[in-house]
Design a protein around this motif. Sequence first.
Motif, mmCIF file in Angstrom:
data_model
loop_
_atom_site.group_PDB
_atom_site.id
_atom_site.type_symbol
_atom_site.label_atom_id
_atom_site.label_comp_id
_atom_site.label_asym_id
_atom_site.label_seq_id
_atom_site.Cartn_x
_atom_site.Cartn_y
_atom_site.Cartn_z
ATOM 1 N N GLN A 36 15.043 8.434 5.274
ATOM 2 C CA GLN A 36 14.455 9.768 5.352
ATOM 3 C C GLN A 36 13.853 10.151 4.017
ATOM 4 O OE1 GLN A 36 16.763 12.865 7.342
ATOM 5 N NE2 GLN A 36 18.213 11.301 7.948
ATOM 6 N N VAL A 37 14.575 9.919 2.933
ATOM 7 C CA VAL A 37 14.089 10.277 1.611
ATOM 8 C C VAL A 37 12.820 9.523 1.287
ATOM 9 C CG1 VAL A 37 14.606 10.115 -0.848
ATOM 10 C CG2 VAL A 37 16.358 10.921 0.730
ATOM 11 N N HIS A 38 12.827 8.208 1.516
ATOM 12 C CA HIS A 38 11.653 7.394 1.216
ATOM 13 C C HIS A 38 10.447 7.863 2.012
ATOM 14 C CE1 HIS A 38 14.207 3.732 -0.243
ATOM 15 N NE2 HIS A 38 14.196 4.734 -1.097
ATOM 16 N N ALA A 39 10.657 8.078 3.290
ATOM 17 C CA ALA A 39 9.538 8.442 4.156
ATOM 18 C C ALA A 39 8.958 9.803 3.788
ATOM 19 C CB ALA A 39 9.982 8.439 5.618
ATOM 20 N N VAL A 40 9.830 10.775 3.532
ATOM 21 C CA VAL A 40 9.356 12.122 3.213
ATOM 22 C C VAL A 40 8.577 12.125 1.917
ATOM 23 C CG1 VAL A 40 10.104 14.428 2.524
ATOM 24 C CG2 VAL A 40 11.124 13.325 4.519
ATOM 25 N N TYR A 41 9.141 11.503 0.890
ATOM 26 C CA TYR A 41 8.481 11.519 -0.408
ATOM 27 C C TYR A 41 7.170 10.740 -0.388
ATOM 28 C CZ TYR A 41 12.338 13.714 -2.908
ATOM 29 O OH TYR A 41 13.275 14.600 -3.353
ATOM 30 N N SER A 42 7.132 9.590 0.278
ATOM 31 C CA SER A 42 5.907 8.807 0.311
ATOM 32 C C SER A 42 4.824 9.531 1.104
ATOM 33 C CB SER A 42 6.171 7.424 0.914
ATOM 34 O OG SER A 42 6.642 7.534 2.241
ATOM 35 N N SER A 43 5.222 10.186 2.208
ATOM 36 C CA SER A 43 4.261 10.930 3.019
ATOM 37 C C SER A 43 3.682 12.105 2.236
ATOM 38 C CB SER A 43 4.935 11.430 4.298
ATOM 39 O OG SER A 43 4.057 12.235 5.051
ATOM 40 N N ASN A 44 4.558 12.869 1.568
ATOM 41 C CA ASN A 44 4.097 13.998 0.773
ATOM 42 C C ASN A 44 3.234 13.537 -0.393
ATOM 43 O OD1 ASN A 44 5.502 15.696 2.449
ATOM 44 N ND2 ASN A 44 7.231 15.982 1.068
ATOM 45 N N GLY A 45 3.594 12.409 -0.993
ATOM 46 C CA GLY A 45 2.817 11.882 -2.100
ATOM 47 C C GLY A 45 1.402 11.539 -1.694
ATOM 48 N N ARG A 46 1.250 10.926 -0.539
ATOM 49 C CA ARG A 46 -0.090 10.597 -0.045
ATOM 50 C C ARG A 46 -0.901 11.869 0.190
ATOM 51 N NH1 ARG A 46 3.106 6.761 2.849
ATOM 52 N NH2 ARG A 46 2.676 4.629 2.151
ATOM 53 N N GLN A 47 -0.258 12.888 0.718
ATOM 54 C CA GLN A 47 -0.952 14.147 0.957
ATOM 55 C C GLN A 47 -1.416 14.772 -0.350
ATOM 56 O OE1 GLN A 47 1.725 16.575 3.255
ATOM 57 N NE2 GLN A 47 1.728 15.189 5.011
ATOM 58 N N LEU A 48 -0.576 14.727 -1.385
ATOM 59 C CA LEU A 48 -0.948 15.284 -2.679
ATOM 60 C C LEU A 48 -2.133 14.538 -3.280
ATOM 61 C CD1 LEU A 48 2.598 15.871 -4.257
ATOM 62 C CD2 LEU A 48 0.984 17.622 -3.482
ATOM 63 N N ILE A 49 -2.144 13.231 -3.116
ATOM 64 C CA ILE A 49 -3.246 12.434 -3.653
ATOM 65 C C ILE A 49 -4.524 12.684 -2.870
ATOM 66 C CG2 ILE A 49 -4.080 10.064 -3.964
ATOM 67 C CD1 ILE A 49 -1.097 9.328 -4.498
ATOM 68 N N GLN A 50 -4.419 12.718 -1.551
ATOM 69 C CA GLN A 50 -5.607 12.953 -0.722
ATOM 70 C C GLN A 50 -6.195 14.339 -0.943
ATOM 71 O OE1 GLN A 50 -4.135 12.167 3.216
ATOM 72 N NE2 GLN A 50 -4.118 9.936 2.937
ATOM 73 N N SER A 51 -5.354 15.318 -1.243
ATOM 74 C CA SER A 51 -5.832 16.681 -1.464
ATOM 75 C C SER A 51 -6.397 16.877 -2.867
ATOM 76 C CB SER A 51 -4.699 17.686 -1.228
ATOM 77 O OG SER A 51 -3.712 17.565 -2.242
ATOM 78 N N GLY A 52 -6.144 15.933 -3.756
ATOM 79 C CA GLY A 52 -6.607 16.059 -5.129
ATOM 80 C C GLY A 52 -5.609 16.732 -6.047
ATOM 81 N N ALA A 53 -4.453 17.149 -5.527
ATOM 82 C CA ALA A 53 -3.435 17.776 -6.360
ATOM 83 C C ALA A 53 -2.869 16.785 -7.374
ATOM 84 C CB ALA A 53 -2.315 18.341 -5.489
ATOM 85 N N VAL A 54 -2.780 15.520 -6.979
ATOM 86 C CA VAL A 54 -2.396 14.434 -7.877
ATOM 87 C C VAL A 54 -3.579 13.476 -7.954
ATOM 88 C CG1 VAL A 54 -0.853 12.482 -8.253
ATOM 89 C CG2 VAL A 54 0.063 14.638 -7.383
ATOM 90 N N ARG A 55 -3.987 13.161 -9.155
ATOM 91 C CA ARG A 55 -5.208 12.365 -9.364
ATOM 92 C C ARG A 55 -4.906 10.875 -9.420
ATOM 93 N NH1 ARG A 55 -8.362 12.684 -15.104
ATOM 94 N NH2 ARG A 55 -9.515 10.696 -14.963
ATOM 95 N N PRO A 56 -5.509 10.084 -8.561
ATOM 96 C CA PRO A 56 -5.325 8.633 -8.654
ATOM 97 C C PRO A 56 -6.156 8.068 -9.807
ATOM 98 C CG PRO A 56 -6.812 9.170 -6.855
ATOM 99 C CD PRO A 56 -6.343 10.476 -7.409
ATOM 100 N N ILE A 57 -5.528 7.228 -10.612
ATOM 101 C CA ILE A 57 -6.196 6.617 -11.759
ATOM 102 C C ILE A 57 -5.982 5.109 -11.693
ATOM 103 C CG2 ILE A 57 -6.262 6.472 -14.282
ATOM 104 C CD1 ILE A 57 -5.313 9.361 -14.391
ATOM 105 N N GLU A 58 -7.053 4.366 -11.662
ATOM 106 C CA GLU A 58 -6.969 2.907 -11.609
ATOM 107 C C GLU A 58 -6.420 2.372 -12.938
ATOM 108 O OE1 GLU A 58 -7.641 0.903 -9.096
ATOM 109 O OE2 GLU A 58 -8.360 2.457 -7.719
ATOM 110 N N PRO A 59 -5.700 1.247 -12.905
ATOM 111 C CA PRO A 59 -5.184 0.673 -14.146
ATOM 112 C C PRO A 59 -6.273 0.418 -15.190
ATOM 113 C CG PRO A 59 -4.105 -0.351 -12.279
ATOM 114 C CD PRO A 59 -5.188 0.531 -11.721
ATOM 115 N N LYS A 60 -7.466 0.043 -14.767
ATOM 116 C CA LYS A 60 -8.543 -0.223 -15.724
ATOM 117 C C LYS A 60 -9.026 1.048 -16.417
ATOM 118 C CE LYS A 60 -12.122 -0.071 -12.102
ATOM 119 N NZ LYS A 60 -12.761 1.163 -12.577
#
Length: 222
Positions: A36-60
């Motif tokens: 439950q913990v893994h699923a909830v956090y990973s799902s919310n994390g994807r939503q934050l990234i897709q919404s732009g609240a968390v910015r994805p940055i490539e390693p390069k």
Amino acid sequence: MAVQLNHLSTLNSNKHEKQPKPPLPTTRRRPTATLQVHAVYSSNGRQLIQSGAVRPIEPKDAATAIVYEGFTLLDIRPAWEREKARVTGSLHVPLFVEDKDNSPVTLLKKWVHFGYIGLWTGQYFTTLNPDFLLQVEKAVPDKDSKLLVACGEGLRSMMAATKLFGGGYKKLGWLAGGFNRAGDGDFPAVEGTEKLQYATIGGASYYFLQLLIFLEGAGKSN
């Protein structure tokens, strides 16, 4: 006699009709609390990234974000992964720590991991660090600070970003794909005995974690 039989049949029928039906379950059983913990956090994390609240940055692009934009690289891998390879100057607060609990639930988890899968992955059993947010707050008390959250593959750092965002850190970056996708020259200085892209959980353990999260998500949609 026929009338008596019919009368008894009617009574039996009414008796069955008056019996209360067993209540339908109001909640679905989940495989384990960990899933439950893994699923909830990973799902919310994807939503934050897709919404732009968390910015994805490539390693390069990570070095540019650190040097020119003021991001602090937050390595949330367990200590034994970080010992293999780490970015010089990065901050370390593990999201997962070694699970030394020998309770029946933990022993069952170990049995499932080694018995059911039948693979020796060479990894420690881990549990969520209950003091993760407190430790980050102690190291970075200013919640307007820019944090680039990183792990080996990007999954655990997604979970960490969710916890940090909920804890008030709003200027977050997520190292997309994790250190696994880093090239040899993406970070100016790396310490340790292995290449950064290989110093991670990897192997069967990582794919087993992904499978558990996928199954948990599928269970919610049914």
